[in-house]
Design an enzyme around this catalytic site. Structure first.
Site, mmCIF file in Angstrom:
data_model
loop_
_atom_site.group_PDB
_atom_site.id
_atom_site.type_symbol
_atom_site.label_atom_id
_atom_site.label_comp_id
_atom_site.label_asym_id
_atom_site.label_seq_id
_atom_site.Cartn_x
_atom_site.Cartn_y
_atom_site.Cartn_z
ATOM 1 C CE1 TYR B 98 -4.063 -1.681 -0.163
ATOM 2 C CE2 TYR B 98 -3.475 -2.743 1.894
ATOM 3 C CZ TYR B 98 -4.309 -2.633 0.800
ATOM 4 O OH TYR B 98 -5.388 -3.463 0.675
ATOM 5 C CD GLU B 196 -1.965 -30.352 13.756
ATOM 6 O OE1 GLU B 196 -1.496 -31.512 13.857
ATOM 7 O OE2 GLU B 196 -2.796 -30.031 12.892
ATOM 8 C CG ASP B 248 -4.607 -33.618 14.708
ATOM 9 O OD1 ASP B 248 -4.622 -33.775 15.938
ATOM 10 O OD2 ASP B 248 -5.305 -32.765 14.119
#
Lengths: 363, 363
Positions: B98, B196, B248
């Site tokens: 920007y 995690e 997991d």
């Protein structure tokens, strides 16, 4: 405060289970009534400015195998929650689902996490106790605070007294899962600025906005977690701090503001606990996009649909929002918070926010 | 340390710009060579166990309008970054994009954020300086640490000395965007457990695992941010702490382990800075799913494809991973960390982790 809540929560749960015994004694088929949680039974309460349930109820009754199984699961869950409170432990919704596999009665085990989540919501509504007071933790925690606030957090390792500027790193104070473990000891802040994006939160902290304007900068991290909404509400109610919400200038961000201010349909039973109807929207306003000639992206079709649906959302039915949303539909553009950088990295803290806060009567 | 890095980074940048002057003087067309960043030019370095670039280079040269514009943008960006370092300020990638709208030469303004992001990556690679040392902040910050670590963070408000158990709430210590502002003062930890999910991180903290096993519990929050990987690597290298990764039991989580241990193709130039090749995977292993009869979900087609592609990924070409992945393809099931709760809320801290850590020789 925390210990009282736990005692209360435990009693409410045991009362629920006791009802079934009473029903047995009276020769009634055990049952439990819960407000219907469909869109038709959710009303916008004009007085309190939040979503609440209507009068419709549905009944879980043991007069069918399916209904009896639901009540059995409720009883097992109540037993687990009461033990959890007794031992001062906690767990997540996902753990509860998996944990049910260890229950001795297979009929009481959940078949999906939707089922256990929805039962916990039932218990929240029927008992009037929040999930946090059952010691059910969310999967992800709240965000961070930076500003002149001195607090005491009751942790399971003892009390921690933390000043949210002097005792924390640049990352700020991490809001715990259950902010009701916090007591506010001292606060020099004049208002809260709740900020959607991490990039803008870091800009405000780098520019020392919290110090110069005595602001508590609360990071919302997109759609805010319950913990973030809860602590914002408590800071407002207990310390009388005005709440301002600073997001991107698009319909999804207006919903973030809406969830801070008015709660959501999904959690209508928690509005009183989570919503801050006095919260004001700072921007990015569609009017800012025009006034400051901010860099923009075109509205997508789904943006336009979301804006249209906000026009018919009771939370946004004020002159202010109608004007802004109609302006945005007209210019067909949206801008991000960080697009203020097109006027230099200090524009947001030297010009934009002070002007808006002044207009809004906050400073 | 931080100030030295800044000085270094600034000099590297100015050297880059100075090259263009030298090229002008020699009558050469200004140009800059960058390693080609395509999959063909990225190699797995067997010796250091991380991804690195090969020998192919591509050249940005001012011999075309397009090339000249690229170099112009590079020069404007270098000027901005050098000023930023001089003033000890920082900004995000999005702000840079920007901000370019305020540059006086319109040709130097970026047309998309991809363009400015990719230029910053070029500058990182060519200068050998990391984005953090240019003071480019990420949009979202790192996660949290809980454990027996006493550190000093250099903030722009002065130094903060923080003990990551005694001076923080239950949320832990929030890792700042640039963890190279941290000095480790004292550490009683025996190893790092990088986790995690937030639900499991909270379980470990609630069960006091960090206290009982002298563990630093680092929350990865899914795919870990650069700041989280960086501090993990520094804790390993400087304090000689073994790193274990607990996720997991599915192919996407093995990739999380892979990014902690070996880095990623996308950021091959940062492997040395971010990757910890010695990091070990704790689980959930496919073997655990079988051994502990964990609750499972069936593998989806995309899970199976991801596993197949891991079999041909050099990072996973070890006997251990081949065995585990082939077992998982055979049983066609996956399990989450929190499914360990099916054996009770303490199983993970009383049984599962101690057994695995013992097997792995960590404790």
């Amino acid at each position: 405060m925390s210990a009282d809540n736990e005692q209360d929560a435990r009693e409410q749960l045991i009362d629920l289970a006791a009802q079934f015994y009473d029903q047995f004694e009276l020769g009634e088929i055990p049952h439990m009534s819960v407000p219907t949680r469909t869109k038709n039974n959710i009303e916008y309460d004009e007085e309190s400015n939040v979503w609440v349930y209507g009068d419709r109820e549905s009944t879980r009754s043991a007069n069918s195998v399916r209904g009896a199984r639901k009540l059995l699961k409720a009883v097992y869950t109540i037993d687990f929650l009461a033990d959890q409170l007794d031992e001062d432990r906690s767990s997540t919704l996902r753990e509860l689902y998996y944990l049910s596999e260890s229950w001795d009665n297979e009929e009481a085990q959940f078949t999906s996490q939707d089922e256990s989540n929805s039962l916990i919501e039932d218990l929240e509504i029927v008992s009037g106790v929040t999930r946090e007071d059952f010691h059910m933790r969310p999967e992800e925690s709240g965000a961070t605070i930076m500003g002149p606030l001195y607090l005491r957090e009751q942790t399971r390792r003892g009390e921690r007294e933390i000043h949210c500027q002097e005792d924390v790193g640049e990352g700020g104070y991490q809001i715990p899962n259950n902010p009701d473990t916090i007591d506010f000891l001292d606060c020099d802040a004049d208002f809260i600025l709740a900020v959607e994006t991490g990039g803008m939160r870091d800009r405000l902290v780098e520019n020392g906005f919290d110090e110069e304007y005595n602001a508590l900068v609360v990071h919302l991290k997109g759609q805010p977690a319950r913990a973030t909404r809860r602590i914002t509400k408590r800071l407002h109610d207990e310390l009388d701090l005005p709440v301002t919400v600073f997001t991107d200038g698009d319909p999804w961000s207006y919903r973030i503001y809406g969830s801070v201010a008015y709660g959501s349909i999904k959690s209508a039973h928690l509005s009183e606990y989570l919503a801050t109807p006095e919260a004001q929207f700072i921007g990015i306003q569609p009017a800012d996009i025009v006034e400051y000639e901010l860099p923009t992206d075109p509205l997508s079709d789904s943006d336009k649909n979301a804006l249209e649906s906000e026009l018919s959302d009771p939370r946004f039915q004020t002159d202010y929002w109608e004007e802004q949303i109609e302006l945005q539909l007209e210019i067909e553009k949206k801008s991000e918070q960080q697009s203020l950088a097109s006027r230099g990295l200090d524009f947001v803290t030297d010009t934009y926010l002070p002007e808006r806060l002044d207009e809004m009567g906050v400073i």
